[in-house]
Write an enzyme that holds these catalytic residues in place. Sequence first.
Site, PDB file in Angstrom:
ATOM      1  N   ARG A 165      -1.346 105.374 -25.511  1.00  0.00           N
ATOM      2  CA  ARG A 165      -1.713 105.184 -24.097  1.00  0.00           C
ATOM      3  C   ARG A 165      -1.761 106.527 -23.363  1.00  0.00           C
ATOM      4  NH1 ARG A 165       2.166 101.096 -21.515  1.00  0.00           N
ATOM      5  NH2 ARG A 165       0.828 101.364 -19.688  1.00  0.00           N
ATOM      6  N   GLN A 175       1.870 100.975  -9.135  1.00  0.00           N
ATOM      7  CA  GLN A 175       2.631 100.460 -10.285  1.00  0.00           C
ATOM      8  C   GLN A 175       2.103 101.096 -11.561  1.00  0.00           C
ATOM      9  OE1 GLN A 175       2.956  95.877  -9.803  1.00  0.00           O
ATOM     10  NE2 GLN A 175       1.416  96.558  -8.351  1.00  0.00           N
ATOM     11  N   HIS A 234       6.669 102.641 -11.238  1.00  0.00           N
ATOM     12  CA  HIS A 234       7.020 102.259 -12.608  1.00  0.00           C
ATOM     13  C   HIS A 234       7.078 103.451 -13.559  1.00  0.00           C
ATOM     14  CE1 HIS A 234       5.714  97.788 -11.872  1.00  0.00           C
ATOM     15  NE2 HIS A 234       6.845  98.103 -11.283  1.00  0.00           N
ATOM     16  N   CYS A 275      21.041 110.741 -22.793  1.00  0.00           N
ATOM     17  CA  CYS A 275      21.506 111.693 -21.766  1.00  0.00           C
ATOM     18  C   CYS A 275      20.436 111.997 -20.718  1.00  0.00           C
ATOM     19  CB  CYS A 275      21.995 112.982 -22.416  1.00  0.00           C
ATOM     20  SG  CYS A 275      20.667 114.069 -22.991  1.00  0.00           S
ATOM     21  N   GLY A 302      -6.052  95.711  -6.798  1.00  0.00           N
ATOM     22  CA  GLY A 302      -5.988  95.604  -8.261  1.00  0.00           C
ATOM     23  C   GLY A 302      -4.634  95.287  -8.845  1.00  0.00           C
ATOM     24  N   SER A 324      -1.974  91.920  -9.783  1.00  0.00           N
ATOM     25  CA  SER A 324      -1.859  90.467  -9.860  1.00  0.00           C
ATOM     26  C   SER A 324      -0.770  89.940  -8.922  1.00  0.00           C
ATOM     27  CB  SER A 324      -1.563  90.042 -11.296  1.00  0.00           C
ATOM     28  OG  SER A 324      -0.399  90.700 -11.766  1.00  0.00           O
ATOM     29  N   PRO A 372     -11.090  91.242  -7.476  1.00  0.00           N
ATOM     30  CA  PRO A 372     -12.168  90.273  -7.763  1.00  0.00           C
ATOM     31  C   PRO A 372     -11.641  88.854  -7.988  1.00  0.00           C
ATOM     32  CG  PRO A 372     -12.002  91.951  -9.516  1.00  0.00           C
ATOM     33  CD  PRO A 372     -11.032  92.333  -8.445  1.00  0.00           C
TER      34      PRO A 372
HETATM   35  P1  OAD Z   1      -2.143  93.050 -13.998  1.00  0.00           P
HETATM   36  O1  OAD Z   1      -2.803  93.277 -15.314  1.00  0.00           O
HETATM   37  O2  OAD Z   1      -1.086  92.021 -13.913  1.00  0.00           O
HETATM   38  O3  OAD Z   1      -3.238  92.677 -12.905  1.00  0.00           O
HETATM   39  C1  OAD Z   1      -4.407  93.420 -12.749  1.00  0.00           C
HETATM   40  C2  OAD Z   1      -5.149  92.865 -11.541  1.00  0.00           C
HETATM   41  O4  OAD Z   1      -6.296  93.687 -11.333  1.00  0.00           O
HETATM   42  C3  OAD Z   1      -5.667  91.440 -11.711  1.00  0.00           C
HETATM   43  O5  OAD Z   1      -5.301  90.666 -10.582  1.00  0.00           O
HETATM   44  C4  OAD Z   1      -7.193  91.595 -11.794  1.00  0.00           C
HETATM   45  O6  OAD Z   1      -7.883  90.511 -11.186  1.00  0.00           O
HETATM   46  C5  OAD Z   1      -7.392  92.866 -11.000  1.00  0.00           C
HETATM   47  N1  OAD Z   1      -8.608  93.637 -11.351  1.00  0.00           N
HETATM   48  C6  OAD Z   1      -9.261  93.710 -12.537  1.00  0.00           C
HETATM   49  N2  OAD Z   1     -10.310  94.533 -12.470  1.00  0.00           N
HETATM   50  C7  OAD Z   1     -10.329  95.015 -11.193  1.00  0.00           C
HETATM   51  C8  OAD Z   1     -11.170  95.940 -10.483  1.00  0.00           C
HETATM   52  N3  OAD Z   1     -12.202  96.541 -11.087  1.00  0.00           N
HETATM   53  N4  OAD Z   1     -10.884  96.190  -9.186  1.00  0.00           N
HETATM   54  C9  OAD Z   1      -9.833  95.603  -8.572  1.00  0.00           C
HETATM   55  N5  OAD Z   1      -9.007  94.731  -9.195  1.00  0.00           N
HETATM   56  C10 OAD Z   1      -9.246  94.446 -10.487  1.00  0.00           C
HETATM   57  O7  OAD Z   1      -1.616  94.487 -13.523  1.00  0.00           O
HETATM   58  P2  OAD Z   1      -0.464  94.823 -12.475  1.00  0.00           P
HETATM   59  O8  OAD Z   1      -0.510  93.919 -11.299  1.00  0.00           O
HETATM   60  O9  OAD Z   1      -0.546  96.289 -12.239  1.00  0.00           O
HETATM   61  O10 OAD Z   1       4.661  96.838 -15.529  1.00  0.00           O
HETATM   62  O11 OAD Z   1       0.830  94.514 -13.316  1.00  0.00           O
HETATM   63  C11 OAD Z   1       2.083  94.818 -12.767  1.00  0.00           C
HETATM   64  C12 OAD Z   1       3.002  95.349 -13.817  1.00  0.00           C
HETATM   65  O12 OAD Z   1       3.075  94.452 -14.925  1.00  0.00           O
HETATM   66  C13 OAD Z   1       2.554  96.654 -14.462  1.00  0.00           C
HETATM   67  O13 OAD Z   1       2.928  97.799 -13.711  1.00  0.00           O
HETATM   68  C14 OAD Z   1       3.264  96.634 -15.761  1.00  0.00           C
HETATM   69  C15 OAD Z   1       2.974  95.215 -16.143  1.00  0.00           C
HETATM   70  O14 OAD Z   1       3.777  94.651 -17.104  1.00  0.00           O
HETATM   71  C16 OAD Z   1       5.342  97.747 -16.231  1.00  0.00           C
HETATM   72  O15 OAD Z   1       4.840  98.371 -17.142  1.00  0.00           O
HETATM   73  C17 OAD Z   1       6.758  97.913 -15.786  1.00  0.00           C
HETATM   74 ZN    ZN Z   2      19.973 113.476 -25.098  1.00  0.00          ZN
END
Ligand code: OAD
Ligand code: ZN
Length: 257
Positions: free
Chosen positions: A71, A103, A121, A132, A196, A198, A223
């Site tokens: 990644r 995030q 995050h 450590c 963007g 969820s 969207p």
């Molecule tokens: P998600 O994958 O849960 O949600 C992505 C959102 O982006 C969805 O609601 C889509 O509809 C929307 N989306 C997709 N394409 C888009 C575009 N071109 N423009 C605008 N929106 C679009 O991602 P997060 O909400 O970021 O945590 O997820 C939250 C956290 O869950 C992440 O930070 C990660 C994950 O597990 C950790 O890694 C701690």
């Molecule tokens: Zn160490």
Amino acid sequence: MTGPLDEAAGLLRGAKRVVVLTGAGMSAESGVPTFRDAQSGWWARYDPEDLATERAFRRNPDRVFAWYVSRLHAVRRAEPHDGYHALVRLATLLEGVLTVVTQNVDGLHGRAGSRDVVELHGSLEAFRCIACRHPASADDIARLEDGATVIHPPACAKCGNFIRPGVVWFGETLPVDAMERAWRAARTADVALVVGTSSLVYPAAELPSLVAAGGGRIVEINPHETPLSCRADVYWPAAAGEALPALVAACGGSVAK
Ligand code: OAD
Ligand code: ZN
């Protein structure tokens, strides 16, 4: 007839403090996968319990570490799209302050030039010892093989324990300084621009409620509808890469890269 673009621009034009909350959908058009997209999202193919918890890392460090290294390579190859540049421009157009709370761990807001960015995050560019907390260089780690499915984590230079990714895993608390900055910005914001995400993962998903509790308004760009959409003052079903430059244009700016 007014639509979400005019309504959002109207709210932003009068705003003194704006907090922008972004999630993985912000980076989708830069080619970085989301988590919960039904087809292309990480969590459609993998169980977060196997990749994004400390337990998973301790059980299978080589596999988990390889996922983060791949990644890191992928986000270094990605470029911020016009929506990122639009947020940089928006910060200069407003009379007040714009804070980006993300995030995302891909660093694209900072690379685009946004100044006030809170990474709730953590970051793929940050690595540290699991015991450590001594930091390790992301550039050294990026020299490890790209595309390998197993990579043994390097040993800490100080204590010999594993180096881990500097991201927040499920079950972990958010970095205190990041939370404080984000919560402070939200409590005093006139507008939350939520792009963007969820809106399913807490505590980040709480931020718009804090803005609303302080009398601020919520604009959501996504969207697909989310649990936030029905509470948003403006729900704008659009992609970030198109909506944000349009918003900046409606606020009187253009997007220079
Ligand atoms: P998600 O994958 O849960 O949600 C992505 C959102 O982006 C969805 O609601 C889509 O509809 C929307 N989306 C997709 N394409 C888009 C575009 N071109 N423009 C605008 N929106 C679009 O991602 P997060 O909400 O970021 O945590 O997820 C939250 C956290 O869950 C992440 O930070 C990660 C994950 O597990 C950790 O890694 C701690
Ligand atoms: Zn160490």
